[in-house]
Design an enzyme around this catalytic site. Structure first.
Site, PDB file in Angstrom:
ATOM      1  N   ASN A 436       0.834  -1.204   0.000  1.00 40.30           N
ATOM      2  CA  ASN A 436       0.000   0.000   0.000  1.00 40.30           C
ATOM      3  C   ASN A 436       0.868   1.255   0.000  1.00 40.30           C
ATOM      4  O   ASN A 436       2.082   1.191  -0.176  1.00 40.30           O
ATOM      5  CB  ASN A 436      -0.926  -0.013   1.221  1.00 40.30           C
ATOM      6  CG  ASN A 436      -0.147   0.102   2.519  1.00 40.30           C
ATOM      7  OD1 ASN A 436       0.885  -0.552   2.702  1.00 40.30           O
ATOM      8  ND2 ASN A 436      -0.616   0.926   3.433  1.00 40.30           N
ATOM      9  N   CYS A 438       1.860   3.106   2.407  1.00 37.69           N
ATOM     10  CA  CYS A 438       2.798   3.264   3.520  1.00 37.69           C
ATOM     11  C   CYS A 438       3.558   1.993   3.857  1.00 37.69           C
ATOM     12  O   CYS A 438       4.157   1.902   4.926  1.00 37.69           O
ATOM     13  CB  CYS A 438       2.069   3.800   4.749  1.00 37.69           C
ATOM     14  SG  CYS A 438       1.273   5.390   4.472  1.00 37.69           S
ATOM     15  N   GLU A 440       2.972  -1.067   4.878  1.00 43.78           N
ATOM     16  CA  GLU A 440       2.742  -1.991   5.993  1.00 43.78           C
ATOM     17  C   GLU A 440       1.661  -3.022   5.709  1.00 43.78           C
ATOM     18  O   GLU A 440       1.433  -3.910   6.532  1.00 43.78           O
ATOM     19  CB  GLU A 440       2.401  -1.222   7.280  1.00 43.78           C
ATOM     20  CG  GLU A 440       0.931  -0.861   7.466  1.00 43.78           C
ATOM     21  CD  GLU A 440       0.500   0.362   6.694  1.00 43.78           C
ATOM     22  OE1 GLU A 440      -0.595   0.880   6.967  1.00 43.78           O
ATOM     23  OE2 GLU A 440       1.249   0.817   5.815  1.00 43.78           O
TER      24      GLU A 440
END
Length: 787
Positions: A436, A438, A440
């Site tokens: 995604n 970010c 994670e």
């Protein structure tokens, strides 16, 4: 009601009276410069109270640099301004600007007496703790999270929590197993509502930003992260995917990670710009959608490093962009790196000569579906057959990657094989293609279904209790309860959420992926008197991660025990074979082996409602409302300073400020220490000299003062209990010559690779040697998984 008319009405009497009491407390702090407030007896207007608060906060907040009590008092004043702008419950329920959906408004009306008692209890008890958190917390609530109503009104803090709790309670009651798992047999709406409300206003459970903004309202999506793999192979297909799926998600403020690996045609007569034309369209769309939004989101493009256009992507931002036609400053990129690249780079470091890396076009598209030994064998076969479009020395590619990281803040780095190796499904021949925004979330995305993740975090500093002799201790029972509550809460939000596209809804229904994380790890350790890298802290770090995963997975299994069907692919998953996420790691020692054994049996009997459980996200926004450290990272400064249009905004490290006050009993000595810290960019070691390991101030180090390999060790220690991934940033100080050695960054990436992490690098934050500025190559502001 016109804005002026509402704000000219009389301020609620309790707010005006409290303002007078606050003024007396300012005097006790020695702040004689604070002007007196409007007299409560004169029934001042809402506008007058708001203006007074603004004047005092603007005048006094600079003193937060030397006195943390001023910082707290300024926050309390902002909460009084919120009270001055609030409306009665009836007006809140019927506000057209708020636009509560009937599914939420009606249960609140039906249980009004209980809701009002709950609100009153919050205002008389728990609100005092929340008001005392600090100025940043108060401003973040006021400016971002509290819904704006008609005429300049704003929802109150209590109404904010009621809105979220009522939304979760309403959808929890639609699935009997949810309510039973949360509060026991015979669950009622009021009991469920109270459980959520308590967890929310105590800040034990902190929802993701989309939930705080849009829960219960007729607009916005509650999901945080979207993973797309449209498998486009031409500009025409890319334009269609961008203008349909991507645009609708961005308009709903979702953060996007999108794999464009399949668009790997080399520049030719039929494909004149390769992938860059499509990325330029994506960049322009992101800029246009974010340009009129106070809550911008973002896009991260995923490519494997053998993609024929990888050089162009590495050079698409900032000073590296060749011209405006290739500049994509509104996009981020992430390299989805196979082990083979790092193995070859390590061979180069070991002295092997002529180690190269080959780039391929669409004749090698099938490589994206392979991982591990199968990828290596096929990659090397294609090399032998001469199908590559370009061959570069492996160290040259490594330099290009690091140069882009340092100069533009991108690419992020994730390890493809680790992500596939630890996934809960067998991905042989059908490898995962990206993450995604970010880094994670690790989920499958396909042309017919997006990966979607809904997030919440547990606020670790709230899981502290007094132990024997008054010493503080971590409360694992509180952590487990908060994690279980968060799991049911997010499941309820998934059940009631609206999704921007059918493919997103399909992905949610198929996987029901949770992303339960935590925030405030560094703040917690400081409150417990631990240095972040001490042996005790490392043990606690692992045990927190283990308990978090255990609680969330156990809750998911309980939902199936109570009648919910397991997630769609459970029977084909590793869970159905009795495996747990940590079973893919060597040398894992469980602190609760019996509990895990019981859970294995329970999963074998009943299944799991969710496919995924734990993701350690950045918590930039929500850590501001809790006044804690972000996620699992250390604080990067002990005195955050940001210059805005309205002046300088300061956010001190409150545990440090309180420790200074306790240690320096003479005010002159304390102020001298503060001045020394200010001169030394708030580095305790630089300002106060080398302190003994047991000194009460020695533990207050910043992220830049820690050995980065040891911070990577902390991530590796808890990795077996993080079934998705961790947004791991690194913190590097620039040398005096202003040149960060490429080898320094690359060595850290190699270390993360050897440790078996899934995310090798989210942000590389670089501190200038000459000042306390932090350069990240571009500021990503996301209202999605940033929480």
């Amino acid at each position: 009601m016109a804005s002026d008319a509402f704000m000219q009405t009389a301020c609620p009497a309790d707010a005006a009276e409290q303002l007078e009491a606050e003024h007396a407390e300012w005097a006790q702090l020695g702040c004689g410069a604070v002007p007196p407030p409007p007299a409560a007896a004169s029934r001042p207007s809402r506008a007058a109270v708001a203006a007074y608060v603004g004047e005092v906060v603007d005048r006094m907040r600079a003193q937060s640099r030397a006195d943390e009590r001023v910082y707290v008092k300024c926050g309390q004043l902002v909460h009084l301004r919120v009270r001055a702008r609030s409306v009665p419950l009836d007006d809140w329920l019927t506000s057209a600007e708020l636009a509560l959906v009937s599914e939420v408004a009606e249960p609140v009306r039906a249980n009004r007496a209980f809701v009002e008692v709950s609100l009153r209890y919050f205002e008389l008890t728990e609100y005092a703790t929340l008001r005392a958190l600090g100025l940043q917390s108060a401003l973040k609530y006021e400016e971002m999270y509290l819904a704006k109503l008609e005429g300049g009104a704003i929802e109150s803090m209590g109404q904010f929590f009621v809105r979220i709790a009522a939304t979760a309670a309403t959808w929890t009651m639609r699935e009997p197993a949810f309510g039973r798992a949360l509060v026991g047999e015979g669950a009622t709406w009021c009991a469920v509502f109270n459980a959520y409300l308590t967890a929310l206003y105590r800040q034990l459970v902190v929802p993701a930003t989309p939930i705080m903004l849009f829960a219960g309202r007729a607009r916005g999506s509650l999901a945080s992260c979207y993973l797309l793999n449209p498998q486009v192979s031409s500009s025409t297909e890319a334009v269609e995917a961008i203008t349909t799926e991507v645009a609708r998600i961005l308009l709903n403020r979702g953060g996007i990670g999108i794999s464009f690996q399949s668009f790997d045609r080399a520049v030719s007569r039929d494909c004149k710009r390769g992938i860059m034309g499509a990325l330029k369209l994506l960049d322009s769309m992101a800029m246009a959608i974010n340009s009129d939004s106070e809550r911008p989101t973002g896009i991260c493009v995923y490519l494997e490093p053998w993609h024929c256009d990888v050089r162009a992507v590495l050079n698409m931002r900032g000073l590296l962009a060749r011209d405006e036609s290739t500049r994509c400053d509104n996009l981020f990129s992430c390299l989805w790196v196979p082990d083979l690249l790092f193995d070859r780079y390590l061979a180069h470091l070991e002295g092997r000569e002529g180690v190269v890396w080959t780039l391929f076009d669409d004749r090698a598209s099938h490589l994206s579906r392979l991982h591990g030994p199968a990828f290596t064998a096929e990659y090397e076969r294609l090399e032998r057959e001469g199908l590559g479009v370009e061959t570069v020395p492996v160290q040259d590619l490594a330099f290009l990657i690091v140069r882009s990281i340092v100069m533009t803040g991108s690419p992020f780095v994730m390890f493809k094989d680790a992500c596939n190796r630890h996934y809960h499904m067998d991905t042989a021949g059908d490898a995962l293609t990206g993450s995604n925004l970010c880094t994670e979330i690790v989920q499958r995305a396909s042309p017919d279904a997006h990966g979607v993740c809904n997030l919440a975090s547990v606020n670790l500093p709230r899981c502290v209790r007094e132990g024997e002799g008054g010493a503080l201790a971590f409360d694992f029972a509180a952590l487990s309860t908060a994690a279980a509550t968060a799991a049911i809460f997010v499941n309820a939000m998934m059940l009631g959420g609206q999704y921007p596209t059918e493919k997103a809804a399909r992905g949610v229904a198929r996987h029901r992926s949770l992303g339960i994380g935590f925030q405030g790890l560094h703040t917690l350790l400081l409150e417990l008197g631990m240095d972040m890298l001490s042996p005790a802290a490392r043990r606690l770090n692992v045990e927190i991660a283990e308990r978090l995963l255990l609680a969330v997975m156990a809750t998911s299994a309980t939902l199936c025990e109570y009648g919910c069907a397991p997630f769609e692919d459970f029977a084909r998953s590793k869970f159905a074979r009795g495996l747990m996420p940590f079973d893919g790691y060597e040398g894992v020692v469980l602190s609760l082996p019996r509990a895990w054994a019981r859970l294995r049996e329970k999963v074998a009997r009943h299944g799991l409602y969710n496919a995924q459980f734990v993701a350690l996200m950045p918590t930039v926004s929500s850590s501001q409302v809790t006044e804690g450290s972000e996620g699992f990272s250390p604080v990067f400064t002990n005195m955050f300073s940001k210059v805005t249009m309205s002046g300088e905004l300061l956010r001190p490290n409150l545990p440090l400020m309180r420790a200074l006050r306790k240690h320096f009993t003479r005010e002159a000595s304390r102020l001298g220490a503060v001045r020394a810290l200010d001169r030394e960019q708030w580095s305790v070691a630089a300002a106060l000299g080398d302190l003994a390991p047991g000194h009460p101030l020695a533990k207050f180090k910043t992220a830049f003062e820690y050995d980065q390999e040891r911070l990577i060790d902390l991530c590796a220690d808890r990795a077996p209990f993080v079934d998705q991934s961790q947004s791991m940033s690194l913190f590097v100080t620039e040398p005096m010559d202003g040149k960060v050695p490429a080898s320094q960054i690359m060595n850290l990436l190699v270390y993360a690779y050897k440790k078996g992490l899934k995310t090798g690098l989210y942000y590389c934050k670089i501190r200038k040697a000459t000042n306390n500025g932090v350069f990240t190559g571009g500021d990503l502001v996301c209202s999605g998984c940033h929480l």
